[in-house]
Design an enzyme around this catalytic site. Structure first.
Site, short mmCIF file in Angstrom:
data_model
loop_
_atom_site.label_atom_id
_atom_site.label_comp_id
_atom_site.label_asym_id
_atom_site.label_seq_id
_atom_site.Cartn_x
_atom_site.Cartn_y
_atom_site.Cartn_z
N LYS A 1 9.04 -15.64 21.09
CA LYS A 1 8.00 -14.73 20.63
C LYS A 1 7.11 -14.27 21.79
CE LYS A 1 8.17 -16.93 16.12
NZ LYS A 1 7.57 -17.90 15.18
N PHE B 1 22.20 -13.32 4.74
CA PHE B 1 21.68 -13.56 3.40
C PHE B 1 21.26 -15.01 3.24
CE2 PHE B 1 21.58 -12.86 -1.27
CZ PHE B 1 20.95 -11.63 -1.26
N GLY C 1 10.87 -29.26 3.88
CA GLY C 1 11.55 -28.01 4.23
C GLY C 1 10.79 -27.17 5.23
N LYS D 1 15.00 -13.10 16.67
CA LYS D 1 14.33 -13.25 17.96
C LYS D 1 15.29 -13.34 19.13
CE LYS D 1 12.33 -16.83 16.11
NZ LYS D 1 12.46 -16.53 14.68
N GLY E 1 5.96 -13.75 11.41
CA GLY E 1 6.24 -13.53 9.99
C GLY E 1 5.37 -12.45 9.39
N GLY F 1 8.21 -18.39 5.89
CA GLY F 1 8.35 -18.12 4.47
C GLY F 1 9.20 -16.89 4.27
#
Length: 338
Positions: free
Chosen positions: A227, A11, A209, A127, A156, A319
């Site tokens: 990836k 979370f 950030g 990943k 994403g 994001g």
């Protein structure tokens, strides 16, 4: 199935994005597919909230934001964590959004294998377990006869795995080249346009950030290499792990090198390449007018096929809500397959 019961493990930013996405889209999913989504458990790193009758996504988000622990969720808070949560409630799909761990892939690996063993479907954004144990996970998934989706693990919101496996199912794919990490693309873009040093640009990215406090996984190419491994296995059928990727990051890319490339009509980008010949992540020169000349935190992948020539996709590679969108799409695809 008229109800789909979910456990949300992890979370942090992505997990919270998933909770928000479910809150925003569950009515649409019910109307379009006749399925009611119900989050029956959610867990952070040390606590959880568990309720067989369903949890309120907005209250989960509010509890985490205001108290820091899901244990403080009204009447349903718990000290259970990890695999304990999977045994505490009946569910259909595990939504796995714990942080990537490239050392031993935990807790994602154990959670995923446990869900498979219990006959549950899994959607993940992680990943680490895919980069280290892809073959083992797929064999376990097939033995259990369940679904395992991981679109969000690469790019994403940018569709690439489902694109290659489904939309381009008629094509043979020989290679994929792409900008697979938004943080490094931001840093290199700012160095190019603003003439800032690597150190100053990294500091700026951290303040905004965009880069983590410890940016190692991004700037040293580790994230992009993971990836590459996932694409190699899932799209090209190459049996590879992280150890098979040649990796070089951007921490030694100088401003002088970027300026020299710019003078010659080129940009420096961190490119991941997947092909039978090589699995590689490294800074490379791209032409200013090429599809790879994208700025900011965008990701891009160029897929070379036999029938459709080159297909290029671009999108936000980071994001929380963007990543959650890919996970929700995977969940919808699982529901449609039932």
């Amino acid at each position: 199935m008229d109800e789909c019961k979910l456990i949300l493990m992890g979370f942090g930013a992505v997990g919270q994005g998933v909770a928000k996405a479910i809150s925003l889209k569950k009515d649409m999913i019910n109307e379009k597919y006749g399925i009611t989504l119900k989050v029956v458990a959610a867990a952070d790193s040390s606590t959880s909230a568990i309720c067989q009758d369903g949890l309120d996504e907005e209250l989960l988000l509010k509890t985490k934001e205001e108290t820091g622990k899901l244990a403080n969720y009204s009447d349903c808070g718990s000290d259970k964590s990890g695999i304990e949560v999977l045994d505490a409630v009946d569910y259909d799909v595990l939504i796995e959004a714990t942080p990537t761990n490239i050392k031993d892939a935990e807790p994602a690996k154990s959670l995923t294998l446990k869900a498979f063993a219990d006959g549950k479907d899994v959607v993940t954004s992680n990943k680490g377990h895919l980069a280290l144990f892809y073959k083992e996970l797929i064999e376990a998934k097939e033995a259990a006869g369940v679904d395992f989706k991981f679109e969000a693990s690469v790019g994403g919101a940018m569709p690439i795995i489902n694109l290659c496996q489904e939309t381009l199912a008629s094509c043979g794919i020989s290679s994929i080249k792409g900008i697979l990490n938004g943080t490094t693309n931001y840093i290199l873009s700012r160095m190019t346009t603003e003439g800032m040093s690597y150190e100053n640009t990294l500091a700026e990215a951290q303040q905004l950030g965009i880069a983590e406090t410890d940016p190692t996984q991004d700037v040293e190419g580790i994230d992009a290499a993971c990836k590459v491994v996932i694409l190699a296995n899932s799209v090209l059928g190459i049996d590879a792990t992280y150890a098979d990727v040649e990796v070089r990051g951007i921490s030694d890319v100088s401003l002088d090198a970027i300026n020299l490339a710019k003078e010659e009509g080129y940009y420096v980008k961190l490119i991941g390449e997947v092909s039978e010949k090589q699995l590689k992540v490294s800074p490379r020169l791209v032409k200013k007018n090429s599809p790879f000349a994208i700025d900011g935190t965008l990701n891009l992948a160029n897929v070379t096929t036999d029938l459709a020539d080159d297909i290029t996709v671009m999108g936000k590679g980071a994001g929380s809500l963007e990543t959650a969108s890919a996970m929700l799409t995977d969940l919808i695809n699982i529901i449609k397959n039932k």
